[in-house]
Design an enzyme around this catalytic site. Structure first.
Site: not given
Ligand code: CO8
Length: 261
Positions: A112, A115
């Protein structure tokens, strides 16, 4: 936004029109737990609506930019619990920010965290930064846009290799494959990201917003529609004072004074 969340995400003024968003959960390598994601969403929503903000720098603290979703908090969750988190609403708040965002990746940007960096428009990496989508190693897959944003940025074959192996790459490799815009010595990271943000902040902000919106939307629609969208936005900018000022200043051989209108 809870008090707990406020303590992991802070805002700092970096100069005219530039705000720093800093994640500090360094004891967990800035793992993105729910309060941190809520706070990030609130920060980007607020900054996106503030006319005085013209560029945003996003960074982490300590050894990590962000080491991904909080695994301690995810290990025992059910699918229904994951659905009820509605995390995509928090990511959308970052995605929807109309201002240019520069990620200053200071260390690990994994899962994440990688991301999150890919939500930015420009990624500056310190030379010790590390990138990867290691989700497959814990039995899951990217869930905050990684499969799609990486594919669009790098193309199929570099992306598949990273996603399917969970490999972690260094900043030089990330630059080579197009995952970062620029690599700088660690000690220069914040100075370089700030200088770039100040440079962008001094340019006409309505033009910057239109460029960001058209480039990102255009990527996902047919070329003819994207070109029409570009043409309309291009024409629309002729309604701004900054266009008049910019072109007149050029013709008068003087420095322009942009006012964001
Ligand atoms: N979640 C929770 N805690 C973490 C995480 C994490 N992702 N990463 C590190 N920590 C914690 C460690 O548990 C440790 O805590 P403690 O001191 O209590 O033991 C502390 O941070 C320090 O970690 P390390 O000792 O491991 O530190 P190192 O410097 O040796 O290593 C690494 C740093 C390489 C970053 C290592 O910690 C690591 O590999 N972390 C996990 C990386 C990972 O697998 N990330 C992917 C997670 S899955 C994911 O992101 C899915 C995204 C889908 C949706 C997005 C939602 C946000």
């Amino acid at each position: 936004v809870t008090d707990e969340a406020r303590s992991t995400v802070s805002l700092e003024d970096l100069g005219p029109g530039v705000v720093l968003v800093r994640i500090d959960r360094r004891e967990a390598r800035n793992a993105l737990d729910i309060p941190t994601r809520v706070a990030l969403a609130a920060a980007f929503t607020e900054l996106g609506q503030d006319d005085a903000v013209r560029a945003i720098v996003l960074t982490g603290t300590g050894k990590a930019f962000a080491a991904g979703a909080d695994l301690k908090d995810m290990a025992e969750r059910s699918a229904a619990e994951m659905m009820l988190r509605r995390s995509h609403l928090q990511w959308q708040a970052i995605q929807a920010c109309p201002k240019p965002v520069i990620a200053a990746v200071n260390g690990f940007a994994l899962g994440g965290g990688c991301e999150l960096a890919m939500h930015a428009d420009i990624i500056i990496a310190g030379e010790s930064a590390r990138f990867g989508q290691p989700e497959i190693k814990v039995g899951i897959m990217p869930g905050a846009g990684g499969t799609q944003r990486m594919l669009r940025a790098l193309g199929k074959f570099k992306t598949m290799k990273l996603l399917l192996t969970g490999a972690i790459i260094d900043a030089a490799e990330a630059e080579r494959i197009g995952l970062v815009s620029e690599v700088v010595p660690d000690s220069d990271l914040m100075a370089r990201a700030t200088a770039l943000a100040l440079e962008i902040a001094a340019l006409p902000p309505l033009a910057a917003e239109q460029i960001k919106e058209v480039a990102l939307l255009g990527e996902d629609i047919p070329l003819a529609s994207a070109l029409a969208l570009e043409r309309k936005a291009f024409q629309l900018l002729f309604a701004t004072q900054d266009q008049k000022e910019g072109m007149r200043a050029f013709l008068d051989k003087r420095q322009p004074k942009f006012e964001g209108r």
